[in-house]
Enzyme design. Structure first.
Site, PDB file in Angstrom:
ATOM      1  N   ARG A 166       0.814  -1.210   0.000  1.00 36.44           N
ATOM      2  CA  ARG A 166       0.000   0.000   0.000  1.00 36.44           C
ATOM      3  C   ARG A 166       0.849   1.262   0.000  1.00 36.44           C
ATOM      4  O   ARG A 166       0.541   2.251   0.657  1.00 36.44           O
ATOM      5  CB  ARG A 166      -0.965   0.018   1.200  1.00 36.44           C
ATOM      6  CG  ARG A 166      -1.886  -1.188   1.265  1.00 36.44           C
ATOM      7  CD  ARG A 166      -2.824  -1.265   0.072  1.00 36.44           C
ATOM      8  NE  ARG A 166      -3.542  -2.527   0.091  1.00 36.44           N
ATOM      9  CZ  ARG A 166      -3.160  -3.615  -0.569  1.00 36.44           C
ATOM     10  NH1 ARG A 166      -2.070  -3.590  -1.322  1.00 36.44           N
ATOM     11  NH2 ARG A 166      -3.861  -4.722  -0.508  1.00 36.44           N
ATOM     12  N   SER A 250     -10.968   0.854   3.817  1.00 41.15           N
ATOM     13  CA  SER A 250     -10.227   0.519   5.036  1.00 41.15           C
ATOM     14  C   SER A 250      -9.539   1.784   5.551  1.00 41.15           C
ATOM     15  O   SER A 250      -8.645   2.306   4.889  1.00 41.15           O
ATOM     16  CB  SER A 250      -9.188  -0.566   4.748  1.00 41.15           C
ATOM     17  OG  SER A 250      -9.822  -1.763   4.352  1.00 41.15           O
ATOM     18  N   GLU A 370      -4.956   4.986   6.286  1.00 42.96           N
ATOM     19  CA  GLU A 370      -4.655   4.672   4.897  1.00 42.96           C
ATOM     20  C   GLU A 370      -5.045   5.800   3.946  1.00 42.96           C
ATOM     21  O   GLU A 370      -4.324   6.062   2.981  1.00 42.96           O
ATOM     22  CB  GLU A 370      -5.357   3.370   4.488  1.00 42.96           C
ATOM     23  CG  GLU A 370      -4.953   2.876   3.118  1.00 42.96           C
ATOM     24  CD  GLU A 370      -5.335   1.426   2.892  1.00 42.96           C
ATOM     25  OE1 GLU A 370      -5.997   1.138   1.878  1.00 42.96           O
ATOM     26  OE2 GLU A 370      -4.962   0.571   3.718  1.00 42.96           O
TER      27      GLU A 370
END
Length: 378
Positions: A166, A250, A370
Site C-alpha cells: 500500500r 479501510s 490509509e
C-alpha cells in the site's frame, strides 16, 4: 482549462466530508490535465488532484487552494511482451472497476480479484492497490506522469516507483510528503489473455476468500461476481443507500511489524509473512571444511497483522459509535470508519483517534491511516 463552480468536498468524496475549495478545475483530456497542473504549480498555490474521492479524508474548513478533478478516460490496447499477453494503456481518470469489468469481458487475467475497489486507475499505483492476493505491482508495466519539480512529462517503469505494501514513492503518507511529487497521467498494465474458460486459481489467499479447493477451476467472470458479492457483504462496494459504504474503505492499514513484535500478539491474531521464510542453506567446499560450521545467519522478517482483528479485540465491535456522534464503525467491517449521515470530519477524526488509542493501549501498536488526509489531523 475548464474551471467549475466550487462545491464542498463532501459532495466529491465517498466519506462525505470536506469544506469548499477556493477553486476547482476539471480536466477531461491528458492535455488539459497537464496544462492545469503546470498553471497551478507556476502560481505556487496549495493543490491536490481528485479522482473518485474514495481514498481521501477532507477536513471541515474550506481548502484554500485548487482542486484538480481528473476526468480523463480511455483504454488503448497494445501488444504484450510475450505470446498470450496484451498491454492496456489506461487514462488516469478511468474508473478502476469499469476497467476490471472490461478486462473480464475481454478474457484478460491479472486484476479480476480487485473487482469492486472504488476510485480511478491513476490512483491505483500510488498506493499499490490490492485485494485477495492480487496487487497492481504484479501487472503494472509503467506509468506516464508529470513531475511537479520540472513540469515535464515522462514514462516511468514500474520498478522505479518503489511499490510496496500500500505504498509507492508517490504516496503521501500521513505526516510525511511523497518521495516524488508527481501526478499520473496514464497507466500501462500487462495482462494474460485466457478467454472465458475455467482454470484453477493459483493464489491461496484468493482461493480461501472464495472457498475454492486447490484444483477447482473457475472463470474470470465467476471470480469477479464472487469478489463483488464478498466485498458487498463487508460494505466495501459503494451503495448510495447503504451508510456502511459511506467511507474511505479501510481507514487503517494492516500493520507491518517485526517478527519479534508479532510474537507478542495473541496467537489468534491473523499474521502473514511479507516474504517467504526459507531455511538457510550453507554450502562449504569440501576442501575448505575444517569441521566447524559457521554460526547461522539470523534474518529478520517483517510480518503483516490484521488491523481489523486488533480493533475488534480491543473491544470495539462493528457499529461502534461514540456518544452523540454521527460517525461509526461499519456494521459489517470494523476496518471501515463510516459517515452515518452528515457527520463532520471532526467526528470522523475523533472516532479514528479513539480507535488508535484503544488498540495502542491493548496491543502497543499505533494504527496508521490509509486515506490521504487534507485539512485534517489525527
Amino acid at each position: 482549462m475548464p474551471e467549475v463552480p466550487p462545491i464542498p468536498l463532501s459532495q466529491l468524496t465517498t466519506l462525505r466530508t470536506g469544506g469548499t475549495p477556493a477553486r476547482i478545475v476539471e480536466a477531461r483530456t491528458a492535455a488539459e490535465l497537464v496544462a492545469a497542473l503546470r498553471e497551478v504549480w507556476a502560481e505556487g498555490e496549495p493543490w491536490f488532484v481528485l479522482g473518485g474521492g474514495s481514498n481521501l479524508f477532507a477536513g471541515d474548513e474550506p481548502f484554500e487552494g485548487t482542486v484538480v478533478l481528473v476526468r480523463t478516460a480511455g483504454i488503448e490496447e497494445l501488444p504484450g511482451s510475450r505470446p498470450g499477453t496484451v498491454r492496456l494503456r489506461v487514462q488516469a481518470g478511468h474508473d478502476w472497476d469499469a476497467l476490471v469489468a472490461e478486462t473480464v469481458e475481454r478474457g484478460l487475467a491479472g486484476i479480476e480479484a480487485m473487482s469492486g475497489i472504488p476510485g480511478t486507475v491513476g490512483a491505483a499505483p500510488v498506493q499499490n492497490v490490492g485485494a485477495y492476493g492480487q496487487e497492481i505491482v504484479q501487472t503494472l508495466v509503467e506509468v506516464e506522469l508529470i513531475d511537479e519539480s520540472t513540469g515535464e512529462v515522462s514514462v516511468v517503469p514500474a520498478v522505479e516507483l518503489g511499490l510496496g505494501f500500500r505504498t509507492s514513492v508517490l504516496k503521501q503518507h500521513y505526516g510525511s510528503i511523497p518521495d516524488r511529487s508527481a501526478v499520473i497521467l496514464s497507466v500501462t498494465l500487462e495482462l494474460e489473455r485466457i478467454g472465458d474458460g475455467a482454470r484453477p486459481i493459483v493464489g491461496e489467499q484468493l482461493r480461501g476468500a472464495l472457498g475454492l479447493d486447490a484444483d477447482e477451476a473457475v472463470s474470470l467472470r465467476w471470480i469477479r461476481d464472487h469478489v463483488l458479492a464478498t466485498r458487498a457483504r463487508k460494505g466495501m462496494v459503494l451503495d448510495a443507500q447503504d451508510p456502511d459504504t459511506w467511507s474511505a474503505g479501510s481507514f487503517f492499514q494492516n500493520a507491518i511489524v517485526s517478527e519479534a513484535f508479532a510474537r507478542t500478539l495473541p496467537d489468534a491474531c491473523p499474521k502473514w509473512p511479507m516474504a517467504p521464510v526459507l531455511d538457510p542453506v550453507t554450502v562449504i567446499p569440501l576442501a575448505a571444511f575444517d569441521g566447524i560450521l559457521p554460526p547461522p545467519v539470523v534474518e529478520r522478517h517483517e510480518v503483516k497483522v490484521s488491523a481489523a482483528w486488533l480493533i475488534e479485540n480491543a473491544g470495539l465491535r462493528r457499529g461502534f459509535r461514540l456518544p452523540r456522534s454521527r460517525a461509526g464503525l461499519s456494521t459489517k467491517h470494523t476496518l471501515a470508519l463510516t459517515n452515518r449521515g452528515e457527520a463532520t470530519a471532526a467526528e470522523i477524526a475523533e472516532l479514528a483517534r479513539f480507535v488508535q488509542s484503544r488498540v495502542h493501549a491493548e496491543f502497543g501498536l499505533l494504527l496508521q491511516p490509509e486515506p490521504v488526509l487534507v485539512n485534517v489531523e489525527l
